[in-house]
Design an enzyme around this catalytic site. Structure first.
Site, PDB file in Angstrom:
ATOM      1  N   CYS A   1      -9.076  21.711 -17.150  1.00  0.00           N
ATOM      2  CA  CYS A   1      -8.330  21.407 -18.374  1.00  0.00           C
ATOM      3  C   CYS A   1      -7.098  20.566 -18.066  1.00  0.00           C
ATOM      4  O   CYS A   1      -6.837  19.568 -18.742  1.00  0.00           O
ATOM      5  CB  CYS A   1      -7.954  22.693 -19.097  1.00  0.00           C
ATOM      6  SG  CYS A   1      -9.394  23.536 -19.761  1.00  0.00           S
TER       7      CYS A   1
ATOM      8  N   HIS B   1      -4.977  25.094 -25.328  1.00  0.00           N
ATOM      9  CA  HIS B   1      -5.788  26.197 -24.807  1.00  0.00           C
ATOM     10  C   HIS B   1      -5.914  27.274 -25.889  1.00  0.00           C
ATOM     11  O   HIS B   1      -4.950  27.545 -26.615  1.00  0.00           O
ATOM     12  CB  HIS B   1      -5.132  26.814 -23.564  1.00  0.00           C
ATOM     13  CG  HIS B   1      -5.659  26.267 -22.284  1.00  0.00           C
ATOM     14  ND1 HIS B   1      -4.847  25.672 -21.331  1.00  0.00           N
ATOM     15  CD2 HIS B   1      -6.924  26.243 -21.755  1.00  0.00           C
ATOM     16  CE1 HIS B   1      -5.602  25.300 -20.308  1.00  0.00           C
ATOM     17  NE2 HIS B   1      -6.861  25.632 -20.529  1.00  0.00           N
TER      18      HIS B   1
ATOM     19  N   GLU C   1      -0.386  22.853 -24.736  1.00  0.00           N
ATOM     20  CA  GLU C   1       0.183  22.655 -23.408  1.00  0.00           C
ATOM     21  C   GLU C   1       1.300  21.615 -23.443  1.00  0.00           C
ATOM     22  O   GLU C   1       1.181  20.583 -24.104  1.00  0.00           O
ATOM     23  CB  GLU C   1      -0.910  22.189 -22.429  1.00  0.00           C
ATOM     24  CG  GLU C   1      -2.005  23.211 -22.200  1.00  0.00           C
ATOM     25  CD  GLU C   1      -1.515  24.470 -21.482  1.00  0.00           C
ATOM     26  OE1 GLU C   1      -0.431  24.432 -20.860  1.00  0.00           O
ATOM     27  OE2 GLU C   1      -2.212  25.494 -21.552  1.00  0.00           O
TER      28      GLU C   1
HETATM   29  N1  PCA Z   1     -11.198  25.988 -19.698  1.00  0.00           N
HETATM   30  C1  PCA Z   1     -11.028  25.628 -18.304  1.00  0.00           C
HETATM   31  C2  PCA Z   1     -12.022  24.518 -18.049  1.00  0.00           C
HETATM   32  C3  PCA Z   1     -12.929  24.506 -19.219  1.00  0.00           C
HETATM   33  C4  PCA Z   1     -12.284  25.370 -20.220  1.00  0.00           C
HETATM   34  O1  PCA Z   1     -12.685  25.547 -21.379  1.00  0.00           O
HETATM   35  C5  PCA Z   1      -9.588  25.356 -17.908  1.00  0.00           C
HETATM   36  O2  PCA Z   1      -8.684  25.964 -18.491  1.00  0.00           O
HETATM   37  O3  PCA Z   1      -9.338  24.569 -16.988  1.00  0.00           O
END
Ligand code: PCA
Length: 204
Positions: free
Chosen positions: A142, A166, A80
Site C-alpha cells: 500500500c 486504509h 494516510e
Molecule cells: N493492504 C496491504 C496490501 C494490500 C492491501 O489491501 C497493505 O496495507 O500494504
C-alpha cells in the site's frame, strides 16, 4: 464530468477476501457528484503494483486518484498522510520479500498525500463514522502504491489529487480470519462515498 480513479487490491497474505475489492467493484462506473468513478483492482506484488498504477494514471489521466487498502487490525477509516521511499515487509503474492529497499532510487524520501485528509476525517466523524489520519502507511504494497502515485504526480507536474485510504476488515473477513475488528460492508462503502463527496466541497 471529472474522472476519479479508485483502486482496490486482491486478497493477500492470509486474508481470504479484501474488502477494498468489493467496494471498488460496486462503485465502478457510478457517479458521485461531479465525478465519474473508474474502479480497478490491483495485484499485491512489489515488482508490478506500482507500475500498474502508473499505467492507469497515464492512460486515464484522472482528476483524482484514490487507492484503497485493507489494514486488518485497524478500527477506523484512516486516510494516510505520507508515503515513504521504502519497500520492506512480508512476502507479496508472488513471494517477493524486499528488505530495506528504495522504491525509487532517486525519489524523495517521502511524499505527502494531496487529498484533503483532515476534511475527509472531519466529514466522516460528522457522519458518525470513526476516522483518523494515519501517519504511516507501512512499508508494504500500500505504501509502495501510494508512493508511486505521488511520485508520478510530482515528476509529471500533474495537478491530480492523489492519495491512499486504509480501511478496517469487513465482517465477512473477520468471520473467516478470527480476532480482528471489523465493519459492515455497507458502512465501509458509505465511508468511501463520503470521502469522495468531500472532494466536491473542497472544490476539486
Ligand atoms: N493492504 C496491504 C496490501 C494490500 C492491501 O489491501 C497493505 O496495507 O500494504
Amino acid at each position: 464530468m471529472k474522472k476519479l480513479l479508485l483502486t482496490g487490491f486482491e486478497p493477500f497474505l492470509n486474508y481470504t477476501v479484501n474488502p477494498t475489492m468489493k467496494i471498488v467493484e460496486e462503485l465502478d462506473g457510478s457517479a458521485i457528484g461531479e465525478y465519474e468513478l473508474i474502479g480497478k483492482i490491483m495485484t499485491v506484488d512489489f515488482k508490478t503494483s506500482g507500475q500498474q498504477l502508473v499505467k492507469l494514471l497515464t492512460e486515464i489521466q484522472p482528476d483524482v486518484h484514490i487507492s484503497l487498502g485493507l489494514a486488518a487490525g485497524r478500527y477506523k477509516i484512516t486516510p494516510e498522510r505520507i508515503a515513504i521511499n521504502i519497500k520492506d515487509g512480508d512476502a507479496d503474492n508472488e513471494g517477493n520479500k524486499p528488505v530495506d529497499e528504495s522504491i525509487q532510487e532517486t525519489g524523495e524520501a517521502g511524499y505527502l498525500s494531496t487529498l484533503p485528509i483532515r476534511k475527509i476525517v472531519n466529514k466522516l466523524i460528522e457522519n458518525g463514522l470513526p476516522a483518523e489520519i494515519s501517519n504511516s502507511a507501512g512499508t508494504y504494497i500500500c505504501n509502495n502504491v501510494m508512493y508511486e502515485g505521488l511520485h508520478y504526480v510530482k515528476t509529471t507536474n500533474s495537478e491530480m489529487l492523489s492519495g491512499f485510504i486504509h480501511i478496517p476488515a469487513s465482517h465477512e473477513l473477520a468471520i473467516q480470519h478470527g480476532k480482528i475488528p471489523s465493519w459492515s460492508h455497507a458502512d465501509l462503502k458509505q465511508s468511501i462515498v463520503i470521502c469522495i463527496e468531500v472532494l466536491e466541497e473542497y472544490g476539486k
